[in-house]
Design a protein around this motif. Structure first.
Motif, short mmCIF file in Angstrom:
data_model
loop_
_atom_site.label_atom_id
_atom_site.label_comp_id
_atom_site.label_asym_id
_atom_site.label_seq_id
_atom_site.Cartn_x
_atom_site.Cartn_y
_atom_site.Cartn_z
N TYR A 91 0.95 -1.16 0.02
CA TYR A 91 -0.02 -0.15 0.00
C TYR A 91 0.86 1.34 -0.13
CZ TYR A 91 -4.46 -2.60 0.85
OH TYR A 91 -5.31 -3.50 0.79
N ALA A 92 0.37 2.19 -0.46
CA ALA A 92 0.95 3.69 -0.48
C ALA A 92 1.38 3.90 0.74
CB ALA A 92 0.15 4.58 -1.29
N GLY A 93 2.78 4.43 1.01
CA GLY A 93 3.39 4.85 2.22
C GLY A 93 3.97 3.78 3.05
N ALA A 94 3.54 2.43 3.07
CA ALA A 94 3.90 1.36 4.03
C ALA A 94 5.54 1.38 3.73
CB ALA A 94 3.09 -0.09 3.27
N PHE A 95 5.97 1.38 2.94
CA PHE A 95 7.54 1.20 2.88
C PHE A 95 8.00 2.12 3.85
CE2 PHE A 95 11.88 1.56 1.33
CZ PHE A 95 12.38 0.41 1.39
#
Length: 222
Positions: A91-95
């Protein structure tokens, strides 16, 4: 110095967007066994449970049939992976959120998931996250969520008390797991269970973006 805290993440629906793939393989598995295909919403409702428990709940079948269906499902999943043309995205922002938390002097990161250990290792390697997590809790060596075993085992492995532990997830199973273990709970709104369901299951905070995670952790542990 900030006391150590254990930050546990669910995978499917929290870190990775795997709902479409899971629903597809559920439908194929049910067809193979001569059963009506579950809708996508039905398949999403059991994400987070161990596969055999998920099958038993969806199909309303006995344990032996659930084991057979789980094996069929795994076969379809392995066949997909063998083609190499599909995988579960983060998901966007997870990393970035994981990088921030790993750099935090007091944070120890872990996984608590219904996915099998082999699949967890594959996902972490795929997204260059293998070194981020100290403890990996799966149905291979724990009861299925929402039993508190995954959190309690992670706490025993890391030496951190459940009261200094946060469970982050997208399902009621994650919230119930955290609550029953004595941990704090953060629900995420982008997964597979509705916000109202997370609230009713006891989420201490619900976030809508990974950018809000750091503050949410500080709030629930303060």
């Amino acid at each position: 110095m900030t006391p150590p805290r254990l930050i546990m993440f669910d995978m499917d629906g929290t870190l990775i967007d795997s709902g479409a793939v899971i629903a597809e393989h559920m439908a194929t598995t049910f067809r193979d066994h001569g059963l009506p295909e579950p809708t996508r919403e039905m398949s999403h409702s059991i994400i987070g449970l161990s596969l055999e428990v998920a099958m038993a709940n969806l199909a309303g079948c006995d344990a032996e049939t659930a084991l057979l269906m789980a094996d069929t499902y795994r076969g379809h999943y392995r066949a997909m992976l063998a083609t190499g043309d599909r995988h579960e995205p983060l998901y966007a922002g997870a990393f970035d959120a994981l990088v921030r938390l790993r750099a935090h002097e007091a944070s120890i990161l872990g996984i608590a998931t219904g996915k099998g250990l082999h699949g967890v290792h594959r996902i972490l390697a795929l997204h260059a996250l293998t070194d981020h997590f100290v403890t990996l809790q799966t149905p291979d060596h724990n009861p299925s969520k929402p039993h508190p075993g995954m959190i309690l085992r992670a706490c025993a492995e890391t030496g951190i008390d459940p009261s200094a532990t946060v469970m982050i997830g997208d399902t009621t199973f994650d919230m119930e797991l955290g609550r029953s273990a004595g941990a704090k709970t953060i629900g995420v709104s982008w997964g597979y269970h509705a916000r109202v369901a997370l609230e009713e299951a006891g989420a201490h905070i619900i976030i809508d973006d990974y950018a809000d995670l750091d503050d949410a952790i500080e709030k629930v542990l303060s």
